[in-house]
Design an enzyme around this catalytic site. Structure first.
Site, PDB file in Angstrom:
ATOM      1  NE  ARG A   1      12.189  -5.137  -7.238  1.00  0.00           N
ATOM      2  CZ  ARG A   1      11.645  -5.801  -6.924  1.00  0.00           C
ATOM      3  NH1 ARG A   1      11.417  -5.164  -5.605  1.00  0.00           N
ATOM      4  NH2 ARG A   1      11.310  -7.296  -6.729  1.00  0.00           N
TER       5      ARG A   1
ATOM      6  CD  GLN B   1       6.776 -10.037  -1.186  1.00  0.00           C
ATOM      7  OE1 GLN B   1       6.233 -10.625  -1.056  1.00  0.00           O
ATOM      8  NE2 GLN B   1       6.749  -9.133  -1.135  1.00  0.00           N
TER       9      GLN B   1
ATOM     10  NE  ARG C   1       3.739  -5.401  -5.886  1.00  0.00           N
ATOM     11  CZ  ARG C   1       5.263  -6.245  -5.890  1.00  0.00           C
ATOM     12  NH1 ARG C   1       5.806  -4.969  -5.513  1.00  0.00           N
ATOM     13  NH2 ARG C   1       5.006  -6.897  -5.204  1.00  0.00           N
TER      14      ARG C   1
ATOM     15  CG  HIS D   1       7.355  -0.513  -1.496  1.00  0.00           C
ATOM     16  ND1 HIS D   1       8.952  -0.404  -1.641  1.00  0.00           N
ATOM     17  CD2 HIS D   1       7.380  -1.569  -1.257  1.00  0.00           C
ATOM     18  CE1 HIS D   1      10.031  -1.237  -2.176  1.00  0.00           C
ATOM     19  NE2 HIS D   1       9.031  -2.112  -1.014  1.00  0.00           N
TER      20      HIS D   1
ATOM     21  CG  ASP E   1      12.195  -6.855   4.806  1.00  0.00           C
ATOM     22  OD1 ASP E   1      11.176  -5.570   5.023  1.00  0.00           O
ATOM     23  OD2 ASP E   1      12.229  -8.007   4.154  1.00  0.00           O
TER      24      ASP E   1
ATOM     25  CD  GLU F   1       8.719  -0.488   1.717  1.00  0.00           C
ATOM     26  OE1 GLU F   1       7.879  -1.291   1.767  1.00  0.00           O
ATOM     27  OE2 GLU F   1       9.743  -0.846   1.880  1.00  0.00           O
TER      28      GLU F   1
END
Ligand code: BG6
Length: 300
Positions: free
Chosen positions: A75, A94, A99, A167, A212, A271
């Site tokens: 994170r 997701q 990643r 991101h 968002d 991002e």
């Protein structure tokens, strides 16, 4: 590349210093020092978790609560989102699988200009319902700026449709004193209201609640003006038509298991990628390139 070869590269490099370590959770990590800056990159997710110029606070945010294991994404820093963004109904999980994979380190170079470049490769990108046969490389250069380029080559005999996104979590002094500029007039999808479509009318985006948004059809640089840290961060990009701006704010922060309740105050994600209507449609044999350059300067 095996550990002893990596070690010998780190010892012979005359300019930047490259050290191979076990990082948090005993995950393999590369530590880089250049005449201008320091950086850290985990092979898990090929994730840059740290970049800091001398005499500046870190540029990237990394959560104190991040998990460091082989299953979960880290994170913070720069997670690589590929081959899908968000959670489409027909996809498992997701933001794709890149990643959470352990990437291979293929090459480390440290030329006379003092920069250090790492080239990494996503292993085993075999054809599946979620991904065509492809070769995926990630090239990171550390100097007085941080550049990162994601290259996807379509090795299948058909068009490969995918989404990608770098991101990036940026560290800020106080989210309420932050302005994000460069997106005025751009159409966006607002995730908190079910992806409703809007046009950005503000000169600068400010933060007082969850934000968002997927900004579409924009290749423009974006700047993060941080009054508290007296710094302007500039995000320049190539091969990217979307910019996502995200801050989870209070309630979502509390709901995330790997993120501190108050950490929303210290970060903003800007991002760069190609998502939703901007997804990449890559013909057989072609290579797509998504590149970002992150720099910073003092706020006068
Ligand atoms: C952003 C999305 O890119 O990533 C948000 O726009 C999402 O909707 C955020 O919450 C974090 O996602 P994750 O999977 O890392 O928790």
């Amino acid at each position: 590349m095996n550990a002893s070869k990596q070690q010998s590269i780190s010892q012979t490099s005359p300019h930047g210093r490259v050290t191979f370590l076990e990082g948090r959770g005993d995950l393999p990590m590369v530590e880089i020092a250049t005449p201008w800056s320091a950086a850290e990159i985990y092979l898990h997710g090929a994730q840059v978790t740290h970049f800091q110029k001398q005499c500046e606070p870190p540029l990237l945010f990394l959560s104190q609560c991040s998990r460091f294991d082989t299953v979960h994404p880290i994170r913070g820093g720069i997670p690589i989102i590929f081959p899908w963004f968000g959670k489409p109904a027909d996809k498992p999980g997701q933001h794709g699988f890149a990643r959470v994979k352990d990437w291979e380190l293929c090459e480390v170079t440290s030329p006379a200009d003092g920069s250090v470049t790492l080239r990494l490769r996503l292993p085993e990108c075999k054809p599946s319902v979620d991904c065509a046969a492809c070769e995926v490389e990630y090239v990171v250069t550390v100097s007085d700026t941080l550049t990162a380029e994601l290259r996807v080559s379509n090795k299948s005999g058909r068009e490969f449709e995918f989404e990608n996104c770098l991101h990036t979590y940026f560290a800020v002094g106080d989210i309420q004193a932050v302005k994000v500029t460069g997106l005025k007039g751009v159409e966006y999808l607002n995730q908190p209201t079910g992806f409703s479509r809007h046009t950005e009318t503000a000169d600068a985006i400010r933060f007082a609640e969850e934000v968002d948004r997927i900004y579409l059809a924009t290749g423009h640089p974006v700047e993060i003006c941080d009054k508290r840290l007296k710094r302007i961060i500039r995000v320049e990009k190539e091969g990217s038509n979307s910019t996502v701006v995200w801050n989870p704010w209070m309630a979502k922060a509390k709901a995330m298991p790997d993120y501190g309740d108050d950490e929303f105050k210290e970060m903003v994600c800007v991002e760069s990628g190609n998502v939703a209507a901007n997804k990449v449609i890559l013909p057989p044999g072609q290579t797509s390139r998504l590149k970002i350059k992150l720099s910073s300067r003092a706020l006068a």
